[in-house]
Design a protein around this motif. Structure first.
Motif, PDB file in Angstrom:
ATOM      1  N   UNK A 317      55.606 -20.315 -35.182  1.00  9.91           N
ATOM      2  CA  UNK A 317      57.014 -20.175 -35.520  1.00  9.91           C
ATOM      3  C   UNK A 317      57.877 -20.938 -34.518  1.00  9.91           C
ATOM      4  N   UNK A 318      59.117 -21.161 -34.910  1.00 13.43           N
ATOM      5  CA  UNK A 318      60.109 -21.779 -34.032  1.00 13.43           C
ATOM      6  C   UNK A 318      61.202 -20.754 -33.774  1.00 13.43           C
ATOM      7  N   UNK A 329      58.796 -23.608 -29.561  1.00 13.93           N
ATOM      8  CA  UNK A 329      57.799 -23.726 -30.633  1.00 13.93           C
ATOM      9  C   UNK A 329      56.569 -22.965 -30.171  1.00 13.93           C
ATOM     10  N   UNK A 330      56.217 -21.919 -30.911  1.00 16.38           N
ATOM     11  CA  UNK A 330      55.111 -21.034 -30.537  1.00 16.38           C
ATOM     12  C   UNK A 330      53.964 -21.204 -31.518  1.00 16.38           C
ATOM     13  N   UNK A 331      52.776 -21.361 -30.989  1.00 17.92           N
ATOM     14  CA  UNK A 331      51.589 -21.498 -31.829  1.00 17.92           C
ATOM     15  C   UNK A 331      50.431 -20.749 -31.184  1.00 17.92           C
ATOM     16  N   UNK A 332      49.735 -19.957 -31.992  1.00 17.38           N
ATOM     17  CA  UNK A 332      48.593 -19.170 -31.515  1.00 17.38           C
ATOM     18  C   UNK A 332      48.961 -18.325 -30.300  1.00 17.38           C
ATOM     19  N   UNK A 336      54.185 -23.563 -27.119  1.00 15.42           N
ATOM     20  CA  UNK A 336      53.592 -24.900 -27.158  1.00 15.42           C
ATOM     21  C   UNK A 336      54.589 -25.969 -26.718  1.00 15.42           C
ATOM     22  N   UNK A 337      55.890 -25.699 -26.935  1.00 13.72           N
ATOM     23  CA  UNK A 337      56.923 -26.677 -26.589  1.00 13.72           C
ATOM     24  C   UNK A 337      58.240 -25.962 -26.353  1.00 13.72           C
ATOM     25  N   UNK A 338      58.966 -26.423 -25.340  1.00 12.91           N
ATOM     26  CA  UNK A 338      60.328 -25.945 -25.073  1.00 12.91           C
ATOM     27  C   UNK A 338      61.237 -27.158 -25.055  1.00 12.91           C
ATOM     28  N   UNK A 457      54.060 -32.088 -32.174  1.00  7.08           N
ATOM     29  CA  UNK A 457      53.362 -30.813 -31.981  1.00  7.08           C
ATOM     30  C   UNK A 457      53.106 -30.120 -33.318  1.00  7.08           C
ATOM     31  N   UNK A 458      54.090 -30.168 -34.204  1.00  9.75           N
ATOM     32  CA  UNK A 458      53.927 -29.518 -35.508  1.00  9.75           C
ATOM     33  C   UNK A 458      52.823 -30.176 -36.322  1.00  9.75           C
ATOM     34  N   UNK A 459      52.741 -31.517 -36.239  1.00  5.80           N
ATOM     35  CA  UNK A 459      51.779 -32.267 -37.054  1.00  5.80           C
ATOM     36  C   UNK A 459      50.489 -32.611 -36.311  1.00  5.80           C
ATOM     37  N   UNK A 460      50.314 -32.021 -35.138  1.00 10.61           N
ATOM     38  CA  UNK A 460      49.176 -32.363 -34.285  1.00 10.61           C
ATOM     39  C   UNK A 460      47.833 -32.176 -34.991  1.00 10.61           C
ATOM     40  N   UNK A 461      47.711 -31.148 -35.805  1.00  9.55           N
ATOM     41  CA  UNK A 461      46.440 -30.856 -36.455  1.00  9.55           C
ATOM     42  C   UNK A 461      46.370 -31.386 -37.888  1.00  9.55           C
ATOM     43  N   UNK A 462      47.334 -32.213 -38.274  1.00  9.59           N
ATOM     44  CA  UNK A 462      47.348 -32.771 -39.629  1.00  9.59           C
ATOM     45  C   UNK A 462      46.787 -34.193 -39.579  1.00  9.59           C
TER      46      UNK A 462
END
Length: 532
Positions: A317-318, A329-332, A336-338, A457-462
């Motif tokens: 989520x953001x 930006x929070x992941x797992x 992940x990013x500020x 960061x959002x598309x890192x795993x795409x």
């Protein structure tokens, strides 16, 4: 804890008005509720009679009825003819309600006290005690777990998802494990408990008289810098030690290297520009009463009550916090990013709400809102026929839009989460605006300093969007849309203080004056009177 003898139970249960009865060898049905020898049993007649006798509790009647219906109208608070351990713990919690940042008072508290005061010869009717304790539970749960009701939240401009709880289900969980009254991440947003610890710390500072005023002559004051000497420096050093920005207080009046580190820590906690200069504004801020800090913590504890705890457990989520001018930006379950941001000005406040990001648009057009065209561009176009061309704009279907490019007001990428407020997050060419402390510049949208990094960061795993493809799409040549495979929740909130993972509490400016309005709603004399 008071023990009730068999004789006192017989006397208490003999009152018809409370609809209780005792049967040593049998049971029978009264108003669809089973009454037995072993346990107190409640029915609708008893509940109605109770709330007529205690009218200040009337607003809790529906919740009390729902609880007993779920419990098949059996007693909740008695075990072997004495009040249960959970009842005693709940009573203790209500006695120290200020620890929860709440100033409300339980109606008829003196009557409840009698049930827990072994030295008191006055024995409240058994049915009264049972229903008073249930009302006390609903009073506590509504104040601590729910806070302001959803309808009022919308009136004050808070449009994040409303918290929905069942007092009956919460009670079931507390009966199984009463320790959940002390802390439960499934009932309250985790940040709540961190703020509660901060509240305890600042109240102790206030009680111990450690918040001492820093004395300066405002008329002759000059900014203080490293190696300066002044009485105020000694006082500042003490303050920073008291709040935890310094590990010790040497008592020195010299602005030395140790104080420099403390000043930097202080400024970071208050979201101030990081340098070693101590201005008069900084002194004025330090001289604000500690009561203001305490009230700020209490107000943000209240805001935490409104947050459904499942939001923080989302996989991705953001979160945007308007007063801190930051995006997370929070992941797992990890940040992940500020990124620094700037938000709407007072005339165009960024709305507090949530949405689901479904796409990222690279090298976007900016469709200029009609309000901006009418209020800002119309006069410019009238006075300069080349205005649109000079600003890389064009007419499109009777509306004005700005073409893609590095000077586009949306920068090179925008993040869309459809909403009726037409608010989204985007890049900006105005990078120098991030150097300001108070960053309220936009027409309501959220300008992101690290916009490219957020996209990465959002598309890192795409696998369909490697870095080189993203950079090419951000070249500014043509608009390109990336539809996200999984929608990402976006929460835009308003917290004027926040406890970090390391336990440090940060305070932020009340940029939209929402603390002041919430304070009046919760703590004004009129608000507290209405609760009585």
């Amino acid at each position: 804890m008071r023990n009730f003898t068999f004789l006192s139970i017989l006397i208490a249960t003999s009152f018809f008005a409370f609809s209780f009865k005792s049967f040593p060898d049998k049971t029978r049905s009264i108003d669809n509720a089973i009454v037995s020898y072993e346990e107190v049993t409640v029915n609708t007649t008893a509940i109605n009679a109770f709330f007529k006798k205690y009218p200040k509790l009337k607003k809790y009647q529906k919740d009390v009825e729902d609880i007993y219906k779920a419990k098949q109208y059996k007693s909740i608070w008695y075990d072997d003819k004495s009040i249960t351990e959970l009842g005693a713990l709940l009573y203790q919690k209500v006695n120290v309600l200020k620890d929860q940042g709440i100033e409300d008072k339980m109606p008829y508290k003196d009557v409840i006290d009698e049930a827990f005061n072994e030295s008191d010869n006055i024995d409240p009717p058994h049915i009264d005690t049972e229903l008073l304790l249930t009302s006390m539970y609903v009073f506590y749960a509504s104040n601590v777990y729910s806070g302001v009701d959803p309808a009022t939240l919308k009136k004050i401009g808070w449009f994040l998802p409303a918290k929905s709880i069942s007092y009956a289900r919460i009670l079931d969980s507390l009966i199984v494990d009463s320790d959940r009254l002390n802390e439960d991440d499934y009932l309250l947003f985790k940040q709540y408990y961190k703020l509660q610890d901060a509240l305890k710390k600042y109240r102790k500072i206030e009680k111990d008289g450690l918040w001492q005023k820093i004395t300066i002559d405002s008329a002759t004051y000059k900014d203080m810098r490293p190696d300066d000497t002044a009485v105020a420096i000694k006082q500042i050093r003490n303050r920073l030690f008291v709040v935890g920005d310094l590990n010790r207080d040497t008592g020195s009046d010299i602005y030395d290297e140790e104080l420099m580190l403390g000043i930097m820590k202080y400024k970071k906690r208050y979201n101030l520009k990081l340098n070693y200069v101590i201005t008069r504004d900084h002194i004025n801020q330090m001289n604000e009463p500690i009561g203001k800090r305490i009230r700020t913590i209490m107000l943000n504890m209240e805001r935490c009550r409104w947050i459904p705890t499942k939001l923080a457990r989302a996989q991705e989520f953001v979160m945007v916090n308007i007063p801190s001018f930051r995006l997370f930006y929070v992941k797992n379950d990890k940040i992940d990013l500020v990124s620094d941001i700037f938000v709407g000005n007072r005339m165009n406040e960024t709305v507090i709400f949530s949405g689901n990001m479904d796409r990222i648009v690279f090298s976007p057009y900016w469709n200029v809102p009609n309000s901006i065209v009418q209020n800002e561009l119309k006069s410019q176009i009238a006075s300069n026929k080349n205005y649109l061309a000079e600003h890389n704009m064009e007419w499109n279907g009777g509306k004005v839009r700005q073409k893609p490019g590095p000077k586009n007001s949306l920068g090179l990428v925008k993040f869309m989460f459809p909403n009726p407020n037409d608010i989204y997050m985007h890049d900006t060419p105005a990078k120098t605006l991030f150097d300001f402390e108070n960053r309220t510049f936009s027409h309501g949208c959220i300008n992101v300093k690290e916009a490219r990094q957020l996209a990465l960061h959002i598309l890192k795993d795409d696998p369909d969007w490697p870095v080189d493809k993203i950079d090419k799409a951000m070249s500014g040549e043509k608009e390109t849309t990336c539809m996200l495979k999984n929608k990402i929740p976006v929460y835009i909130g308003y917290f004027t203080c926040w406890v970090q993972e390391d336990g440090e509490i940060h305070f932020y400016p009340d940029v939209y004056g929402r603390d002041e309005s919430l304070d009046k709603l919760l703590y004004s004399s009129d608000a507290l009177t209405m609760k009585d």
